[in-house]
Design a protein around this motif. Sequence first.
Motif, PDB file in Angstrom:
ATOM      1  N   GLN A 239      37.312  46.326  42.383  1.00 43.51           N
ATOM      2  CA  GLN A 239      38.399  47.065  43.034  1.00 43.51           C
ATOM      3  C   GLN A 239      39.786  46.712  42.495  1.00 43.51           C
ATOM      4  N   THR A 240      39.855  45.892  41.463  1.00 46.42           N
ATOM      5  CA  THR A 240      41.157  45.466  40.947  1.00 46.42           C
ATOM      6  C   THR A 240      41.656  46.381  39.837  1.00 46.42           C
ATOM      7  N   GLU A 241      42.967  46.327  39.611  1.00 52.78           N
ATOM      8  CA  GLU A 241      43.568  47.066  38.506  1.00 52.78           C
ATOM      9  C   GLU A 241      43.070  46.540  37.165  1.00 52.78           C
ATOM     10  N   GLU A 242      42.814  45.234  37.091  1.00 48.74           N
ATOM     11  CA  GLU A 242      42.325  44.666  35.843  1.00 48.74           C
ATOM     12  C   GLU A 242      40.961  45.241  35.465  1.00 48.74           C
ATOM     13  N   ALA A 243      40.066  45.371  36.436  1.00 48.94           N
ATOM     14  CA  ALA A 243      38.750  45.942  36.147  1.00 48.94           C
ATOM     15  C   ALA A 243      38.882  47.391  35.703  1.00 48.94           C
ATOM     16  N   GLU A 244      39.737  48.130  36.363  1.00 50.71           N
ATOM     17  CA  GLU A 244      39.956  49.529  35.983  1.00 50.71           C
ATOM     18  C   GLU A 244      40.494  49.624  34.556  1.00 50.71           C
ATOM     19  N   GLU A 245      41.433  48.746  34.227  1.00 53.42           N
ATOM     20  CA  GLU A 245      42.012  48.733  32.889  1.00 53.42           C
ATOM     21  C   GLU A 245      40.988  48.287  31.854  1.00 53.42           C
ATOM     22  N   GLY A 246      40.249  47.211  32.141  1.00 53.84           N
ATOM     23  CA  GLY A 246      39.313  46.661  31.164  1.00 53.84           C
ATOM     24  C   GLY A 246      38.170  47.605  30.849  1.00 53.84           C
ATOM     25  N   ILE A 247      37.552  48.159  31.874  1.00 59.54           N
ATOM     26  CA  ILE A 247      36.431  49.071  31.648  1.00 59.54           C
ATOM     27  C   ILE A 247      36.938  50.396  31.097  1.00 59.54           C
ATOM     28  N   GLY A 248      38.114  50.838  31.560  1.00 60.72           N
ATOM     29  CA  GLY A 248      38.717  52.053  31.010  1.00 60.72           C
ATOM     30  C   GLY A 248      39.014  51.910  29.528  1.00 60.72           C
ATOM     31  N   ALA A 249      39.528  50.742  29.138  1.00 63.44           N
ATOM     32  CA  ALA A 249      39.832  50.501  27.729  1.00 63.44           C
ATOM     33  C   ALA A 249      38.567  50.535  26.884  1.00 63.44           C
TER      34      ALA A 249
END
Length: 260
Positions: A239-249
């Motif tokens: 649920q974190t922004e980091e997970a969204e950014e990392g997997i999105g990248a």
Amino acid sequence: MFNTISLVTDIRGVATLTLYRAEKHNAMSGKMISELTDVARQINEDDAIRVVVLTGAGKSFCAGGDLAWMRAQMEADSETRFAEARKLAEMLQALNTLTKPLIGAVQGNAFGGGVGMISVCDVAIGVDHLKMGLTETKLGIIPATIGPYVLARMGEARARRVFMSARLFDAEEAVELGLLAKVVPADQLAESIEAEVVPYLSCAPGAVAAAKQLARDLGPKIDDSVIDHTIKSLVDRWQTEEAEEGIGAFFDRRKPRWQR
């Protein structure tokens, strides 16, 4: 009938459990997680099975969790996230508590959850060219549900060398870290696994199961409270922004913003 794994048992009662998503480097999808849980139950109920060998099809042993599955959890509601994380945790515990000896034949690379799969084996032997890594933090997530098994196998001091850094390490270091018992050339892997299998065929199956249970009872406790903690930790990171950014990248084929 399974779609993502196979189970073949020979006349001696030696079962070979193969992760069968070679085109995806045997990354664990929701379907594979479900099938592994089911096959663990099937193995426990089959008195003809004496020993289980866990391996992977193709070049990789297991690339960890399927990122498409992870991305779907990040986009799901909270109830679904917890349910899917619990399925993953329960699959690992089902393999960890298998009543039969579980021997890992690690024929290729193992990352993230693949290291967790090795950690639930009673013994694992790997080929000399493989690479491993707990790569979750590169993606903004953490090795949560596999954590208890990795720590039990490696010990905290050794685990902390690789648990947070996502650093890749080779087969020889995997032996040093306690993940592998031995490293062999690829053409000697089958022979080395057979050497681990054969002694069990002279042992009383019930005594083997009882001894394995005792080893778990005397070792680090991995009970419901520990598993619940790992599930919450995984869902919190999803649920974190980091997970969204990392997997999105990863899917965008670009570097995440923190990579230097």
